[in-house]
Design an enzyme around this catalytic site. Sequence first.
Site, PDB file in Angstrom:
ATOM      1  NE  ARG A 281      14.542 -26.558 150.934  1.00  0.00           N
ATOM      2  CZ  ARG A 281      14.369 -25.263 150.712  1.00  0.00           C
ATOM      3  NH1 ARG A 281      13.224 -24.815 150.246  1.00  0.00           N
ATOM      4  NH2 ARG A 281      15.332 -24.406 150.951  1.00  0.00           N
TER       5      ARG A 281
ATOM      6  CD  GLU B 203      -0.854 -28.896 157.156  1.00  0.00           C
ATOM      7  OE1 GLU B 203      -1.851 -28.866 157.916  1.00  0.00           O
ATOM      8  OE2 GLU B 203      -0.266 -27.862 156.784  1.00  0.00           O
TER       9      GLU B 203
ATOM     10  CG  PHE C 148       3.218 -28.572 159.163  1.00  0.00           C
ATOM     11  CD1 PHE C 148       3.016 -28.157 160.478  1.00  0.00           C
ATOM     12  CD2 PHE C 148       3.836 -27.684 158.290  1.00  0.00           C
ATOM     13  CE1 PHE C 148       3.406 -26.891 160.903  1.00  0.00           C
ATOM     14  CE2 PHE C 148       4.235 -26.427 158.709  1.00  0.00           C
ATOM     15  CZ  PHE C 148       4.020 -26.029 160.014  1.00  0.00           C
TER      16      PHE C 148
ATOM     17  CG  HIS D 111      11.536 -26.606 155.201  1.00  0.00           C
ATOM     18  ND1 HIS D 111      11.304 -26.970 153.889  1.00  0.00           N
ATOM     19  CD2 HIS D 111      11.892 -25.300 155.169  1.00  0.00           C
ATOM     20  CE1 HIS D 111      11.492 -25.922 153.095  1.00  0.00           C
ATOM     21  NE2 HIS D 111      11.858 -24.897 153.847  1.00  0.00           N
TER      22      HIS D 111
ATOM     23  CG  ASP E 290      10.380 -20.389 160.043  1.00  0.00           C
ATOM     24  OD1 ASP E 290      10.503 -19.146 160.044  1.00  0.00           O
ATOM     25  OD2 ASP E 290       9.951 -21.031 159.070  1.00  0.00           O
TER      26      ASP E 290
ATOM     27  NE  ARG F 187      15.285 -22.323 155.156  1.00  0.00           N
ATOM     28  CZ  ARG F 187      15.840 -21.306 155.804  1.00  0.00           C
ATOM     29  NH1 ARG F 187      16.245 -21.449 157.047  1.00  0.00           N
ATOM     30  NH2 ARG F 187      15.986 -20.142 155.225  1.00  0.00           N
TER      31      ARG F 187
END
Lengths: 315, 288
Positions: free
Chosen positions: A8, A56, A81, A107, A115, A165
């Site tokens: 990232r 989104e 998403f 992620h 999560d 991630r």
Amino acid sequence: MQSKSSMREAYGRVLVELGKSCPDLVVLDADLSGSTKTKDFGKNYPDRFFNMGIAEQNMMGTAAGFALAGKIPCASTFAVFATGRAYDQVRNAIAYPGLNVKIIATHAGLTVGEDGATHQTIEDISLMRTLPNMTVIVPADAVEAVQAVTAAVAFRGPVYIRLGRPAFPDLFGDDYQFQIGKAAILREGEDAVIFAAGIMVSKALEAAAQLSVEGLDVAVVDVSTIKPLDRETIVKLAEKTGAVVTAEEHSIYGGLGSAVAEVLGEQCPVPMVRVGVEDRFGESGSPEELLDAFGLTSEHLVKAVHGVRDRCKKR
Amino acid sequence: MSEVQDELIGGLQTKAQAIREDIIKMLAEARSGHPGGSLSSVEIVTALYFHVLRLKSEDPQWPDRDRFILSKGHAAPLLYAALAERGFIPREELLTLRKLGTRLQGHPPWGMVPGVEASTGSLGQGLSMGLGTALAGRLDRRNYRVYVLLGDGESQEGQVWEAAMAAAHYRAGNLTAVLDFNGLQIDGPITEVMSPLPFPDKWRSFGWAVREVDGHDFQDLIAAFDWAKTIHDMPSMIIARTVKGKGVSFMENAAGWHGKAPDMKQTAQALAEIGAGTDFKGDNKHAE
């Protein structure tokens, strides 16, 4: 201990660089710019950065609109998403017209960690791979991620790039040359081959090292472009070794394992084992705990190689 | 009303008549499609293509052209008819609508038909695409405007309101939406199926400049499009009251005519009611 780098962070940095050389580059995010690391692009090029809020579907549609006007939009958010929440927008507004939109999602997979299942996409590769016109890339480390993003921006057409991630082990040096549609043979071998993607490439290399102690010579291939698949390399290695294992941080349905099975089933049927997430959702836990709990470790790959070789012997 | 204005509106009326005729013939030939929502938007789209939009039919990719996005993509026959009347595609091609191998897909495809600015058909998506194109125009310092036609039933899609919020947030003054408010959707009146009302308050509260017009009155429509061009710091919404199936008595205000083609007898009656069109080249002083 092997060094690790964040894909990232690398993505965020290369975007800023590309912003310099590519004036048509625009970046969209959906309130996750601190996590996806697009924030730095926004700081450097505020006019070309669009935070679309937690929306989104509109982000993907707006990205399509930018592409219609000749821009090169990169739309980023969490993979779950980008591909699930906005699937119809990606399908109808981006893939169907073949618009020049880069969906660069972070992620992905179980390694989202704590999560839990709602945020751990294990089906994104499958969703994107079945869309005509879509290119699907799963980099294995930060170097490959940077090169994949650069190649995607230079390429004309919709591209989905799947980033993770956590920091992934460093695999490639600066001399590495990523090419869309080309798998990288990281280790040659005669006794079996592991086709891997993403974080599982480093696990596959660990497994091959363990197996070499036992006297087994196992090839490892980084299949970073899942679509279009490098059929030639896959068939060549399958023919050579006669025993295939696939490894991915994704459902065994529809991802790399399925893609390889489709090719080999038609062109070179050999015993094969798919290592990935069985047909179930993820759960909360640390990334390493989850990889272990879901069978995505080098130890599991060693077992899979033994298993597939046993089946070869019985034939 | 001045003589020039009379002439303009008379011309547009003739054009609308020709487009209605095209729509009925196309649907009859295709034996499927969406007459109700195509006919309700005829005046809106005619005003755009023959008065408002700056276009070059010989150069469909002209970078400074105004953009029109048909978010209610099921009104594709209307869009194709307007593009044919405006010289983007051959008129003879219209009768290939929905047939195997045609460019004129059931819903508009981008990249296949000159003049089609976005792939639409999955409802709720056109405004987002219009926003992206509008923001790109601003970045490139081009002064084109983007027009998006929405359906009233379509307004039940959540994405429409995501786009409404974002367009106001980014002060997209070069973006104008038109709402075809015909009051009907496939399953019945919009207020019975899932009321999206009140439209004016909703759009105003989302940060849009709003104006209500009679969607079949060219004078009203032209005044509204002129008004929209004067707004630079926020997106504008023209809510056009229309009659679904307008121009064909048995299709008017009948939800049943949302998505079915007329048979031979109905086609003959519809064409008779519409009347034959004459050849009008349009009063598009901005064009070419």
